[in-house]
Scaffold this motif. Structure first.
Motif, PDB file in Angstrom:
ATOM      1  N   UNK A   4       0.829  -1.207   0.000  1.00  0.00           N
ATOM      2  CA  UNK A   4       0.000   0.000   0.000  1.00  0.00           C
ATOM      3  C   UNK A   4       0.865   1.259   0.000  1.00  0.00           C
ATOM      4  N   UNK A   5       1.924   1.251   0.801  1.00  0.00           N
ATOM      5  CA  UNK A   5       2.827   2.403   0.834  1.00  0.00           C
ATOM      6  C   UNK A   5       3.531   2.575  -0.502  1.00  0.00           C
ATOM      7  N   UNK A   6       3.965   1.464  -1.077  1.00  0.00           N
ATOM      8  CA  UNK A   6       4.629   1.515  -2.371  1.00  0.00           C
ATOM      9  C   UNK A   6       3.693   2.069  -3.440  1.00  0.00           C
ATOM     10  N   UNK A   7       2.423   1.664  -3.381  1.00  0.00           N
ATOM     11  CA  UNK A   7       1.451   2.182  -4.350  1.00  0.00           C
ATOM     12  C   UNK A   7       1.263   3.687  -4.200  1.00  0.00           C
ATOM     13  N   UNK A   8       1.221   4.152  -2.956  1.00  0.00           N
ATOM     14  CA  UNK A   8       1.046   5.590  -2.718  1.00  0.00           C
ATOM     15  C   UNK A   8       2.212   6.383  -3.285  1.00  0.00           C
ATOM     16  N   UNK A   9       3.421   5.912  -3.023  1.00  0.00           N
ATOM     17  CA  UNK A   9       4.613   6.588  -3.544  1.00  0.00           C
ATOM     18  C   UNK A   9       4.602   6.570  -5.067  1.00  0.00           C
ATOM     19  N   UNK A  10       4.279   5.411  -5.623  1.00  0.00           N
ATOM     20  CA  UNK A  10       4.288   5.274  -7.085  1.00  0.00           C
ATOM     21  C   UNK A  10       3.257   6.188  -7.739  1.00  0.00           C
ATOM     22  N   UNK A  11       2.042   6.180  -7.222  1.00  0.00           N
ATOM     23  CA  UNK A  11       0.982   6.979  -7.834  1.00  0.00           C
ATOM     24  C   UNK A  11       1.288   8.471  -7.745  1.00  0.00           C
ATOM     25  N   UNK A  12       1.854   8.901  -6.623  1.00  0.00           N
ATOM     26  CA  UNK A  12       2.212  10.317  -6.489  1.00  0.00           C
ATOM     27  C   UNK A  12       3.245  10.716  -7.529  1.00  0.00           C
ATOM     28  N   UNK A  13       4.307   9.921  -7.629  1.00  0.00           N
ATOM     29  CA  UNK A  13       5.358  10.230  -8.595  1.00  0.00           C
ATOM     30  C   UNK A  13       4.876  10.135 -10.032  1.00  0.00           C
ATOM     31  N   UNK A  14       4.107   9.097 -10.339  1.00  0.00           N
ATOM     32  CA  UNK A  14       3.647   8.891 -11.713  1.00  0.00           C
ATOM     33  C   UNK A  14       2.707  10.003 -12.164  1.00  0.00           C
ATOM     34  N   UNK A  65      13.935  10.973 -14.531  1.00  0.00           N
ATOM     35  CA  UNK A  65      12.976  10.519 -13.522  1.00  0.00           C
ATOM     36  C   UNK A  65      12.119   9.343 -13.969  1.00  0.00           C
ATOM     37  N   UNK A  66      11.764   9.291 -15.246  1.00  0.00           N
ATOM     38  CA  UNK A  66      10.748   8.328 -15.662  1.00  0.00           C
ATOM     39  C   UNK A  66      11.122   6.880 -15.364  1.00  0.00           C
ATOM     40  N   UNK A  67      12.404   6.535 -15.439  1.00  0.00           N
ATOM     41  CA  UNK A  67      12.791   5.138 -15.222  1.00  0.00           C
ATOM     42  C   UNK A  67      12.353   4.628 -13.853  1.00  0.00           C
ATOM     43  N   UNK A  68      12.205   5.546 -12.877  1.00  0.00           N
ATOM     44  CA  UNK A  68      11.785   5.116 -11.542  1.00  0.00           C
ATOM     45  C   UNK A  68      10.335   4.634 -11.529  1.00  0.00           C
ATOM     46  N   UNK A  69       9.525   5.112 -12.475  1.00  0.00           N
ATOM     47  CA  UNK A  69       8.107   4.742 -12.493  1.00  0.00           C
ATOM     48  C   UNK A  69       7.925   3.262 -12.859  1.00  0.00           C
ATOM     49  N   UNK A  70       8.445   2.795 -13.995  1.00  0.00           N
ATOM     50  CA  UNK A  70       8.335   1.351 -14.259  1.00  0.00           C
ATOM     51  C   UNK A  70       9.146   0.505 -13.287  1.00  0.00           C
ATOM     52  N   UNK A  71      10.228   1.074 -12.733  1.00  0.00           N
ATOM     53  CA  UNK A  71      11.023   0.322 -11.765  1.00  0.00           C
ATOM     54  C   UNK A  71      10.206   0.023 -10.507  1.00  0.00           C
ATOM     55  N   UNK A  72       9.578   1.054  -9.935  1.00  0.00           N
ATOM     56  CA  UNK A  72       8.765   0.839  -8.738  1.00  0.00           C
ATOM     57  C   UNK A  72       7.549  -0.026  -9.043  1.00  0.00           C
ATOM     58  N   UNK A  73       6.984   0.142 -10.232  1.00  0.00           N
ATOM     59  CA  UNK A  73       5.850  -0.703 -10.619  1.00  0.00           C
ATOM     60  C   UNK A  73       6.282  -2.160 -10.726  1.00  0.00           C
ATOM     61  N   UNK A  74       7.486  -2.381 -11.213  1.00  0.00           N
ATOM     62  CA  UNK A  74       8.026  -3.744 -11.306  1.00  0.00           C
ATOM     63  C   UNK A  74       8.213  -4.345  -9.915  1.00  0.00           C
ATOM     64  N   UNK A  75       8.746  -3.542  -8.986  1.00  0.00           N
ATOM     65  CA  UNK A  75       8.908  -4.016  -7.607  1.00  0.00           C
ATOM     66  C   UNK A  75       7.547  -4.387  -7.019  1.00  0.00           C
ATOM     67  N   UNK A  76       6.555  -3.550  -7.276  1.00  0.00           N
ATOM     68  CA  UNK A  76       5.205  -3.830  -6.771  1.00  0.00           C
ATOM     69  C   UNK A  76       4.654  -5.112  -7.377  1.00  0.00           C
ATOM     70  N   UNK A  77       4.833  -5.276  -8.675  1.00  0.00           N
ATOM     71  CA  UNK A  77       4.286  -6.453  -9.356  1.00  0.00           C
ATOM     72  C   UNK A  77       4.883  -7.748  -8.823  1.00  0.00           C
ATOM     73  N   UNK A  84      -2.854  -9.848 -13.636  1.00  0.00           N
ATOM     74  CA  UNK A  84      -1.926  -8.829 -14.127  1.00  0.00           C
ATOM     75  C   UNK A  84      -2.395  -7.438 -13.735  1.00  0.00           C
ATOM     76  N   UNK A  85      -3.714  -7.234 -13.715  1.00  0.00           N
ATOM     77  CA  UNK A  85      -4.259  -5.927 -13.357  1.00  0.00           C
ATOM     78  C   UNK A  85      -3.915  -5.561 -11.917  1.00  0.00           C
ATOM     79  N   UNK A  86      -3.979  -6.529 -11.020  1.00  0.00           N
ATOM     80  CA  UNK A  86      -3.644  -6.271  -9.617  1.00  0.00           C
ATOM     81  C   UNK A  86      -2.158  -5.991  -9.440  1.00  0.00           C
ATOM     82  N   UNK A  87      -1.346  -6.557 -10.322  1.00  0.00           N
ATOM     83  CA  UNK A  87       0.100  -6.357 -10.213  1.00  0.00           C
ATOM     84  C   UNK A  87       0.499  -4.929 -10.543  1.00  0.00           C
ATOM     85  N   UNK A  88      -0.293  -4.253 -11.383  1.00  0.00           N
ATOM     86  CA  UNK A  88       0.007  -2.855 -11.710  1.00  0.00           C
ATOM     87  C   UNK A  88      -0.420  -1.988 -10.534  1.00  0.00           C
ATOM     88  N   UNK A  89       0.434  -1.068 -10.066  1.00  0.00           N
ATOM     89  CA  UNK A  89       0.192  -0.399  -8.781  1.00  0.00           C
ATOM     90  C   UNK A  89      -0.842   0.722  -8.772  1.00  0.00           C
TER      91      UNK A  89
END
Length: 215
Positions: A4-14, A65-77, A84-89
């Motif tokens: 949940x924390x990872x999703x919050x960080x990811x969504x804010x940055x994305x 900056x953009x590389x961090x977005x798919x990187x964090x999404x990959x960590x979340x997945x 697959x839909x749930x794996x996307x943050x």
């Protein structure tokens, strides 16, 4: 860190990156429509910037900056399973990602937050590479292409060179040859993480469903 924390960080940055890239893309099209978010800091040009300048700023931000977005999404997945839909943050309200509406939402979010910045990067690159000219403070010195450096260049990052549209020698500071290489390298890294993200999203469908904190 919880999912949940990872999703919050990811969504804010994305979302912040999406707003910035959308604004830069609009400026390169001379559009009056931009997305605005009230923040303690504000991006504001101190002088009139050409569409080449906006393209450069957009390309820089995506590269850095953009590389961090798919990187964090990959960590979340990697920590998700079931679909697959749930794996996307991305999450919208209480819509379940694996439901039919959730899949639609996740698909749109993936296109806007992952694919769109890559498309904009190509757009910015075409402008910078095709129309950008590297100029120096002395007007008598002819402007050259983005890969050109003089025989005896000055020190790096010393504001010797400016990237313009060729009609003036005023524009954002720019390092010929160095910046294009860095931009392409970082975009390649970002694309690599996007591929890893897609692979991990597919793998999530094959993993046994586990119970995490509420999505």
């Amino acid at each position: 860190m919880t999912q949940a924390t990872l999703r919050t960080i990811w969504m804010t940055g994305a979302l912040l990156l999406f707003v910035f890239v959308f604004t830069m893309h609009s400026e390169t099209q001379n559009s009056d429509f931009t997305l605005v978010i009230k923040l303690p800091i504000e991006f504001k040009a101190s002088e009139n910037i050409s569409h080449v300048g906006y393209a450069l700023h957009g390309l820089r931000m995506i590269g850095l900056v953009f590389w961090t977005i798919p990187f964090l999404a990959w960590i979340h997945a990697r920590g998700e399973s079931g679909s697959a839909a749930s794996a996307f943050p991305f999450r919208l309200l209480d819509i379940q990602p694996a439901s039919v509406p959730g899949v639609v939402v996740q698909t749109i979010a993936f296109l806007l937050l992952i694919v769109a910045p890559l498309v904009s990067a190509v757009h910015f690159w075409q402008i910078v590479e095709g129309e950008g000219k590297v100029c120096q403070p002395i007007p008598a010195i002819a402007c050259e292409g983005i890969w050109s450096r003089p025989v005896e260049p000055g020190r790096y990052w010393d504001h010797t060179y400016r990237l313009t549209d060729g009609t003036t020698n005023r524009g954002p500071s720019y390092e010929p040859f160095v910046e294009p290489i860095l931009a392409l390298a970082l975009l390649a890294v970002a694309l690599g993480f996007v591929i890893l993200l897609l692979r991990e999203m597919c793998r999530a469908q094959k993993r046994p469903l586990t119970i995490h904190e509420p999505s």
